[in-house]
Design a protein around this motif. Structure first.
Motif, PDB file in Angstrom:
ATOM      1  N   ALA A 233       8.687   2.964   2.129  1.00 56.81           N
ATOM      2  CA  ALA A 233       7.435   3.338   2.786  1.00 56.81           C
ATOM      3  C   ALA A 233       7.649   4.599   3.617  1.00 56.81           C
TER       4      ALA A 233
ATOM      5  N   ALA B  13      10.945   8.057  -0.261  1.00 56.98           N
ATOM      6  CA  ALA B  13       9.609   7.633  -0.670  1.00 56.98           C
ATOM      7  C   ALA B  13       9.006   8.668  -1.604  1.00 56.98           C
ATOM      8  N   ARG B 268       2.683   2.907   2.242  1.00 58.31           N
ATOM      9  CA  ARG B 268       3.554   2.738   1.076  1.00 58.31           C
ATOM     10  C   ARG B 268       2.811   3.018  -0.238  1.00 58.31           C
ATOM     11  N   ASP B 269       3.563   3.333  -1.271  1.00 60.30           N
ATOM     12  CA  ASP B 269       3.048   3.533  -2.630  1.00 60.30           C
ATOM     13  C   ASP B 269       1.897   4.536  -2.684  1.00 60.30           C
ATOM     14  N   VAL B 394       1.070  -0.443   5.257  1.00 60.25           N
ATOM     15  CA  VAL B 394       1.934  -1.631   5.204  1.00 60.25           C
ATOM     16  C   VAL B 394       1.357  -2.700   6.135  1.00 60.25           C
TER      17      VAL B 394
END
Lengths: 238, 493
Positions: A233, B13, B268-269, B394
């Motif tokens: 993250a 990341a 995230r992602d 998150v």
């Protein structure tokens, strides 16, 4: 899929081409692509839309309600702008949202007595019985719902048929705007839909599964490798 | 790039697509002058966003006795939720189990989801359906209604068991109109339409203690203090990443990601987006709009320009979308009116099952009506359309982000689906995690309303200056860039 995949050649938001049709939206002359909807024409106009726009084409949010007059016609119709093709010479006015004067307040959790549903309906929507059959709601509905008949079915207690009748309602409130008796047909129809589901829908497979979960017979085990494919993250450190 | 690492991504990341990275690195819309003149307001729980997740969060928090303000940029209900067609997953079949649902979801997301979130998601499934029925939502049944009836179950791409529950192919409409009515009639929820959040408020300890809203009706800023803020602001399809059309509603401009990131929340992602395989490619005015997976679930085939099927239509969405792009890239697509795609063979499907259009695929019927042709005679041309932001903030299983007091639910959050989402898990997610966030936010102490401010913005601006980016563009974007919008000009007018 990779976010950076090159786009297919035809992709991209529909932009107004150099040559198009001209129509007037809320007093402003707009040039639009020949096949554009009224909403697409308005969205690619001179300033960003901040109201009367939502799902942008699916015809399900009811935001883009508008009055439309076609070139050479006297009749004004109410439409959803996303579902109506822009035409040369068309005049369009979006319809603002309004604070309703009459509210029919209820808590669906308190609608528990099916023997008394008709009485409750009359208590919450007392105007429904006063329909004067003007047909304004039917003319206003951009979805072609038989609104007036739906109101009559509600008042008669023909609840399942009424619920089916309002199935395709997107709550654009145009029937409510049109109703001189303040019936608020769309809210009435939704009340009946909600009541019929909440009072009668008891799927046995769901009931059984809920019981299994309650009894602890439905545990979920997380395998040791679960989530191993996750990427790190990010956060900034300013 | 230590201060503003959005484009590069620290600790390995993967970087977000450039347009999203630019927004994450942007400057604030708000300045101190606007803040000083803002009208103060208070709520026990502040929900940002008027889709399904926001509604579920507001109902849960209000149900726990809190005074809730739900503020939304467009209007309550104008969201991706209302547009959802296919349905909602919940493991209720006798041959199904929560474990099967868990396994399918994790595998569909390439084993990259947070397993604790997935466990929470699937475990909540049946209770979510019961809650929705209690609010008055209809679901299709296998046969006739009555006590002892069973729910109709459809199979989603990438799953092992039929698990999709639906209301025809307008499930989101049925869900959203029920949720909206419940929210608008609730005595402890105040809905503020046309009030986008332009910044979050932080306290000295770095917790989130409210938000600054811009009231478009009255052209004024509102300083809304609240001990808990729930981001339910949805996704980012209207950024048209990669130049793709989108199935998303008009407001999907990544506002929540921008605000959360600036405040310091972990995301995230951000490089992972779902392209729905069957967006409309032709007719042109409908381009980007969605043809529900329910159509493939019912048995429709995908056919290329050589008249051949080229993929199992019921594999996971990312695989089917990639297969379509491959057919197009390798010259086996179909061109019509300057648009390239492949056929979705509705004539074949409706020849095999003639009554589908009237019973289960009413959304398709409407779409064909708008397109001006008969889907029994003519197929749609389809190509992938930007559909879903897989990543986001998150969260823990209660919906709390890494910032105390800041919650996220729905598309703005990340980790529930990993790097690909299965059909029907989004509608489940928004209710499951929306309610969790609402209930958990309601349990925060409300005794002391913190003053709150935008010190985190000042810190951010100093970092921008240090990185040589003091004139960075301003965000959140609020509206797509099809036509100009300037908050400053709007507020000054």
């Amino acid at each position: 899929m990779d976010a950076h995949t090159p786009p297919p050649p035809e992709a991209g938001p529909a932009a107004a081409p150099a040559a198009g049709i001209t129509l007037v939206i809320d007093g402003v002359e707009i040039t639009a692509a020949p096949e554009a909807s009224i909403l697409q024409a308005a969205a690619h106009g001179t300033a960003a839309l901040t109201a009367n726009i939502g799902c942008m084409g699916q015809g399900v949010c009811g935001s883009c309600r508008c009055m439309v007059r076609r070139q050479g016609e006297r009749q004004v119709e109410t439409r959803l702008a996303c579902e109506t093709r822009a035409e040369a010479g068309m005049e369009v006015s979006f319809i603002d949202y309004f604070i309703p004067e009459h509210r029919h307040v209820y808590d669906i959790a308190e609608v528990t007595e099916s023997w008394g549903l008709l009485d409750q309906l009359n208590a919450i929507f007392p105007e429904a019985a006063h329909c004067r059959h003007c047909g304004g709601c039917d003319r206003a509905c951009p979805k072609g719902i038989a609104v007036q008949q739906g109101v009559a079915l509600c008042v008669a207690g023909d609840f399942d048929a009424a619920a089916r009748g309002f199935d395709e309602c997107v709550m654009c409130n145009l029937c409510t705007l049109a109703c001189p008796e303040h019936i608020r047909p769309n809210n009435l129809g939704l009340f009946v839909r909600r009541a019929t589901a909440a009072l009668t829908l008891r799927p046995i497979d769901l009931v059984r599964r809920l019981r299994e979960i309650e009894q602890g017979a439905m545990a979920v085990e997380i395998p040791p490798e679960a989530g191993a494919g996750a990427a790190p993250a990010v956060e900034h450190d300013a | 790039m230590r201060a503003i690492p959005a484009t590069r991504g620290p600790r390995g990341a993967p970087p977000p697509p450039p347009p999203l990275a630019a927004l994450l690195q942007s400057n604030a819309l708000l300045d101190d002058a606007a803040l000083a003149g803002a009208t103060p307001l208070r709520a026990d729980v502040l929900v940002l966003g008027g889709g399904g997740a926001g509604a579920a969060a507001a109902l849960a928090a209000a149900g726990a006795g809190r005074q809730v303000i739900l503020a939304t940029k467009l209007r309550m209900g104008d969201s991706n939720t209302v547009m959802a067609e296919g349905g909602i997953q919940a493991a209720i079949g006798p041959e199904d189990s929560l474990q099967h649902h868990f396994d399918d979801t994790l595998r569909g997301g390439h084993n990259s989801a947070d397993p604790h979130l997935v466990k929470q998601l699937v475990t909540d499934g049946p209770a979510v359906i019961r809650w929705l029925i209690g609010l008055g939502m209809h679901f299709d049944l296998e046969k006739e209604a009555g006590l002892g009836a069973r729910l109709l179950r459809k199979k989603a791409g990438g799953t092992t068991v039929p698990r999709i529950l639906s209301h025809r192919d307008v499930t989101g409409l049925e869900m959203m109109r029920v949720l909206r009515e419940a929210v608008e009639l609730h005595p402890r929820i105040t809905v503020m339409n046309r009030c986008p959040a332009v910044e979050l408020l932080s306290d000295d300890a770095g917790a989130c203690v409210g938000a600054v809203l811009y009231d478009l009706e009255h052209r004024r800023f509102l300083l809304l203090r609240s001990p808990a803020v729930i981001l339910a602001t949805g996704g980012s399809g209207r950024l048209h990443l990669g130049g793709f059309p989108t199935s998303n509603h008009y407001g999907a401009t990544a506002d929540g990601l921008v605000l959360a990131y600036r405040m310091g929340a972990r995301l995230r992602d951000l490089d992972s987006f779902q392209y729905h395989p069957t967006g409309v490619a032709w007719p042109a005015p409908l381009a980007g709009g969605l043809i529900s997976e329910a159509v493939r679930s019912a048995g429709a085939w995908l056919v290329n320009g050589h008249g051949q099927r080229f993929v199992d239509e019921l594999l996971a969405r990312d695989i089917v979308a990639a297969a379509i792009l491959r057919e197009i890239a390798e010259g086996r697509g179909v061109t019509r009116g300057g648009r390239v795609g492949v056929f979705l063979d509705t004539p074949g499907l409706l020849a095999r099952q003639p009554d589908l259009l009237e019973t289960r695929l009413t959304g398709l019927k409407h779409l064909a009506h708008k397109a001006g042709f008969d889907p029994r005679r003519e197929p749609f041309l389809v190509a992938p359309t930007l559909h879903y932001q897989n990543g986001g903030a998150v969260i823990d299983p209660q919906g709390e982000t890494t910032i105390p007091g800041l919650y996220a639910a729905g598309e703005v959050s990340g980790g529930v689906h990993g790097r690909n989402r299965l059909m029907g898990n989004a509608l489940l997610e928004i209710i499951s995690f929306g309610r969790r966030a609402g209930a958990h936010a309601a349990a925060r102490p409300v005794a002391a309303y913190s003053r709150g401010g935008i010190e985190h913005v000042h810190r951010w601006q100093r970092a921008l200056a240090a990185a040589g980016l003091p004139r960075a563009p301003r965000a959140p974007l609020l509206y797509p860039d099809y036509a100009p919008f300037s908050l400053r000009q709007h507020a000054a007018a």
